[in-house]
Write a protein that holds these residues in place. Structure first.
Motif, PDB file in Angstrom:
ATOM      1  N   LEU A  37       0.829  -1.205   0.000  1.00 55.38           N
ATOM      2  CA  LEU A  37       0.000   0.000   0.000  1.00 55.38           C
ATOM      3  C   LEU A  37       0.870   1.264   0.000  1.00 55.38           C
ATOM      4  CD1 LEU A  37      -2.900   1.164   0.242  1.00 55.38           C
ATOM      5  CD2 LEU A  37      -2.522   1.218   2.716  1.00 55.38           C
ATOM      6  N   VAL A  38       1.912   1.274   0.822  1.00 57.09           N
ATOM      7  CA  VAL A  38       2.803   2.437   0.891  1.00 57.09           C
ATOM      8  C   VAL A  38       3.490   2.662  -0.453  1.00 57.09           C
ATOM      9  CG1 VAL A  38       4.986   3.250   1.895  1.00 57.09           C
ATOM     10  CG2 VAL A  38       3.193   2.366   3.383  1.00 57.09           C
ATOM     11  N   VAL A  39       3.980   1.607  -1.076  1.00 57.24           N
ATOM     12  CA  VAL A  39       4.696   1.737  -2.345  1.00 57.24           C
ATOM     13  C   VAL A  39       3.758   2.181  -3.471  1.00 57.24           C
ATOM     14  CG1 VAL A  39       5.910   0.396  -4.127  1.00 57.24           C
ATOM     15  CG2 VAL A  39       6.553   0.162  -1.738  1.00 57.24           C
ATOM     16  N   VAL A  40       2.507   1.731  -3.430  1.00 57.03           N
ATOM     17  CA  VAL A  40       1.553   2.113  -4.474  1.00 57.03           C
ATOM     18  C   VAL A  40       1.055   3.544  -4.267  1.00 57.03           C
ATOM     19  CG1 VAL A  40      -0.750   1.630  -5.411  1.00 57.03           C
ATOM     20  CG2 VAL A  40       0.846  -0.238  -5.009  1.00 57.03           C
ATOM     21  N   VAL A  41       0.764   3.918  -3.024  1.00 51.30           N
ATOM     22  CA  VAL A  41       0.222   5.250  -2.750  1.00 51.30           C
ATOM     23  C   VAL A  41       1.304   6.323  -2.802  1.00 51.30           C
ATOM     24  CG1 VAL A  41      -0.953   6.663  -1.007  1.00 51.30           C
ATOM     25  CG2 VAL A  41      -1.711   4.328  -1.415  1.00 51.30           C
ATOM     26  N   PHE A  42       2.503   5.992  -2.340  1.00 51.60           N
ATOM     27  CA  PHE A  42       3.611   6.951  -2.307  1.00 51.60           C
ATOM     28  C   PHE A  42       4.778   6.444  -3.161  1.00 51.60           C
ATOM     29  CE2 PHE A  42       1.542   7.103   1.901  1.00 51.60           C
ATOM     30  CZ  PHE A  42       1.036   8.406   1.845  1.00 51.60           C
ATOM     31  N   PRO A  43       4.621   6.419  -4.479  1.00 54.74           N
ATOM     32  CA  PRO A  43       5.702   5.890  -5.314  1.00 54.74           C
ATOM     33  C   PRO A  43       6.910   6.821  -5.315  1.00 54.74           C
ATOM     34  CG  PRO A  43       3.994   6.828  -6.693  1.00 54.74           C
ATOM     35  CD  PRO A  43       3.487   6.882  -5.269  1.00 54.74           C
ATOM     36  N   PHE A  44       8.083   6.217  -5.264  1.00 52.77           N
ATOM     37  CA  PHE A  44       9.319   6.983  -5.360  1.00 52.77           C
ATOM     38  C   PHE A  44       9.571   7.328  -6.816  1.00 52.77           C
ATOM     39  CE2 PHE A  44      10.360   4.513  -1.461  1.00 52.77           C
ATOM     40  CZ  PHE A  44      10.525   5.591  -0.611  1.00 52.77           C
ATOM     41  N   PRO A  45      10.164   8.491  -7.072  1.00 53.60           N
ATOM     42  CA  PRO A  45      10.550   8.783  -8.453  1.00 53.60           C
ATOM     43  C   PRO A  45      11.681   7.850  -8.865  1.00 53.60           C
ATOM     44  CG  PRO A  45      11.391  10.473  -6.976  1.00 53.60           C
ATOM     45  CD  PRO A  45      10.520   9.566  -6.154  1.00 53.60           C
ATOM     46  N   PRO A  46      11.819   7.612 -10.156  1.00 53.60           N
ATOM     47  CA  PRO A  46      12.911   6.734 -10.594  1.00 53.60           C
ATOM     48  C   PRO A  46      14.265   7.348 -10.259  1.00 53.60           C
ATOM     49  CG  PRO A  46      11.860   7.784 -12.479  1.00 53.60           C
ATOM     50  CD  PRO A  46      11.049   8.141 -11.273  1.00 53.60           C
ATOM     51  N   VAL A  47      15.191   6.503  -9.849  1.00 48.30           N
ATOM     52  CA  VAL A  47      16.542   6.933  -9.517  1.00 48.30           C
ATOM     53  C   VAL A  47      17.465   6.496 -10.638  1.00 48.30           C
ATOM     54  CG1 VAL A  47      18.447   6.691  -7.881  1.00 48.30           C
ATOM     55  CG2 VAL A  47      16.095   6.762  -7.054  1.00 48.30           C
ATOM     56  N   ASN A  48      18.246   7.449 -11.137  1.00 51.87           N
ATOM     57  CA  ASN A  48      19.185   7.161 -12.204  1.00 51.87           C
ATOM     58  C   ASN A  48      20.404   6.467 -11.601  1.00 51.87           C
ATOM     59  OD1 ASN A  48      20.719   7.080 -14.469  1.00 51.87           O
ATOM     60  ND2 ASN A  48      20.975   9.290 -14.675  1.00 51.87           N
ATOM     61  N   LEU A  49      20.608   5.204 -11.902  1.00 56.60           N
ATOM     62  CA  LEU A  49      21.705   4.429 -11.338  1.00 56.60           C
ATOM     63  C   LEU A  49      22.814   4.207 -12.354  1.00 56.60           C
ATOM     64  CD1 LEU A  49      19.666   1.791  -9.312  1.00 56.60           C
ATOM     65  CD2 LEU A  49      20.800   3.838  -8.465  1.00 56.60           C
ATOM     66  N   VAL A  50      23.178   5.275 -13.074  1.00 59.37           N
ATOM     67  CA  VAL A  50      24.267   5.182 -14.033  1.00 59.37           C
ATOM     68  C   VAL A  50      25.575   5.233 -13.266  1.00 59.37           C
ATOM     69  CG1 VAL A  50      25.381   6.303 -15.981  1.00 59.37           C
ATOM     70  CG2 VAL A  50      22.901   6.244 -15.833  1.00 59.37           C
ATOM     71  N   GLY A  51      26.471   4.383 -13.608  1.00 59.83           N
ATOM     72  CA  GLY A  51      27.759   4.350 -12.928  1.00 59.83           C
ATOM     73  C   GLY A  51      28.115   2.917 -12.595  1.00 59.83           C
ATOM     74  N   THR A  52      29.083   2.780 -11.726  1.00 60.01           N
ATOM     75  CA  THR A  52      29.539   1.452 -11.362  1.00 60.01           C
ATOM     76  C   THR A  52      30.017   1.485  -9.918  1.00 60.01           C
ATOM     77  OG1 THR A  52      31.038  -0.321 -11.982  1.00 60.01           O
ATOM     78  CG2 THR A  52      31.884   1.893 -12.184  1.00 60.01           C
ATOM     79  N   VAL A  53      30.110   0.322  -9.313  1.00 60.67           N
ATOM     80  CA  VAL A  53      30.655   0.233  -7.960  1.00 60.67           C
ATOM     81  C   VAL A  53      32.110  -0.173  -8.085  1.00 60.67           C
ATOM     82  CG1 VAL A  53      30.511  -0.946  -5.749  1.00 60.67           C
ATOM     83  CG2 VAL A  53      28.414  -0.392  -6.985  1.00 60.67           C
ATOM     84  N   ARG A  54      32.987   0.664  -7.534  1.00 60.18           N
ATOM     85  CA  ARG A  54      34.421   0.393  -7.556  1.00 60.18           C
ATOM     86  C   ARG A  54      34.858   0.037  -6.142  1.00 60.18           C
ATOM     87  NH1 ARG A  54      33.618   5.054 -10.392  1.00 60.18           N
ATOM     88  NH2 ARG A  54      33.888   4.880 -12.627  1.00 60.18           N
ATOM     89  N   PRO A  55      35.245  -1.221  -5.891  1.00 59.67           N
ATOM     90  CA  PRO A  55      35.589  -1.650  -4.530  1.00 59.67           C
ATOM     91  C   PRO A  55      36.696  -0.824  -3.884  1.00 59.67           C
ATOM     92  CG  PRO A  55      35.347  -3.553  -5.964  1.00 59.67           C
ATOM     93  CD  PRO A  55      35.283  -2.336  -6.842  1.00 59.67           C
ATOM     94  N   LEU A  56      37.735  -0.491  -4.626  1.00 61.39           N
ATOM     95  CA  LEU A  56      38.816   0.311  -4.043  1.00 61.39           C
ATOM     96  C   LEU A  56      38.313   1.710  -3.679  1.00 61.39           C
ATOM     97  CD1 LEU A  56      41.732   0.570  -3.183  1.00 61.39           C
ATOM     98  CD2 LEU A  56      42.301   1.240  -5.526  1.00 61.39           C
ATOM     99  N   GLY A  57      37.526   2.304  -4.565  1.00 62.11           N
ATOM    100  CA  GLY A  57      36.938   3.611  -4.278  1.00 62.11           C
ATOM    101  C   GLY A  57      36.027   3.565  -3.069  1.00 62.11           C
ATOM    102  N   LEU A  58      35.292   2.469  -2.927  1.00 63.15           N
ATOM    103  CA  LEU A  58      34.401   2.282  -1.780  1.00 63.15           C
ATOM    104  C   LEU A  58      35.202   2.167  -0.486  1.00 63.15           C
ATOM    105  CD1 LEU A  58      31.338   1.983  -1.362  1.00 63.15           C
ATOM    106  CD2 LEU A  58      31.648  -0.480  -1.547  1.00 63.15           C
ATOM    107  N   LEU A  59      36.303   1.453  -0.542  1.00 65.42           N
ATOM    108  CA  LEU A  59      37.173   1.315   0.623  1.00 65.42           C
ATOM    109  C   LEU A  59      37.760   2.666   1.030  1.00 65.42           C
ATOM    110  CD1 LEU A  59      38.486  -0.761   2.564  1.00 65.42           C
ATOM    111  CD2 LEU A  59      40.379  -0.873   0.947  1.00 65.42           C
ATOM    112  N   VAL A  60      38.218   3.435   0.052  1.00 65.14           N
ATOM    113  CA  VAL A  60      38.762   4.768   0.328  1.00 65.14           C
ATOM    114  C   VAL A  60      37.674   5.678   0.887  1.00 65.14           C
ATOM    115  CG1 VAL A  60      39.716   6.853  -0.758  1.00 65.14           C
ATOM    116  CG2 VAL A  60      40.613   4.600  -1.368  1.00 65.14           C
TER     117      VAL A  60
END
Length: 179
Positions: A37-60
């Motif tokens: 009900l919450v997800v249908v009544v209060f939909p989130f706008p789409p999130v642009n997930l362009v990019g990548t996860v870099r483990p070394l960058g995440l560690l830093v």
């Protein structure tokens, strides 16, 4: 139902069960219904997930965040107990490289979680954020706070951003160092 919403519904159901303090069939079914009900009544706008996860960058990113957290905690504590008047605070504007809502919010959150600075406003459309900094007593300190915020955005981009954002952020960071 959009498949992307299923993880959100499951996560909200888990939160629902934790709030009730026990996992029962009735709590799970109730959580699924309320979450849907919450997800249908209060939909989130789409999130642009362009990019990548870099483990070394995440560690830093997380390593430097923990370092900044410890150092800033001591600095704020000293500011609170030292003799004399508190330093003059300031509100500063920081221009952001990324146009991704997600990366801008992550940058703002990481900056705000370090004691001594607080995100006041984020203008995602124009790539700007305004920060309240505890010590803005001199132009040098204001410039240092702005550079720290840009460096934080660079670490977020290095962990999650696109190659173009990383190149632009690196160039901006070089300009900050040479200035």
């Amino acid at each position: 139902m959009n498949v992307v919403r299923v993880p959100v519904i499951l996560a909200l159901t888990i939160v629902w069960a934790m709030l009730w303090g026990e996992v029962t069939p009735l709590n799970i079914v109730g959580g699924l219904l309320i979450s849907t009900l919450v997800v249908v009544v209060f939909p989130f706008p789409p999130v642009n997930l362009v990019g990548t996860v870099r483990p070394l960058g995440l560690l830093v990113l997380f390593g430097r965040f923990l370092y900044d957290l410890v150092v800033a905690s001591f600095q704020v504590a000293w500011t609170a107990i030292r003799p004399g008047a508190p330093p003059k605070s300031a509100v500063i504007e920081v221009h952001l490289v990324s146009r991704s809502d997600l990366l801008q919010v992550l940058t703002g959150e990481f900056v705000s979680l370090v004691p001594g600075s607080l995100l006041i406003e984020l203008d995602a459309d124009n790539g700007r954020m305004w920060l309240h900094v505890l010590d803005g007593s001199t132009p040098r300190r204001v410039d240092t706070a702005r550079r720290k915020a840009r460096a934080q955005e660079h670490r977020v981009i290095a962990a999650f951003g696109s190659r173009d954002e990383l190149e632009a952020s690196t160039a901006l960071l070089r300009e900050d160092v040479s200035a």
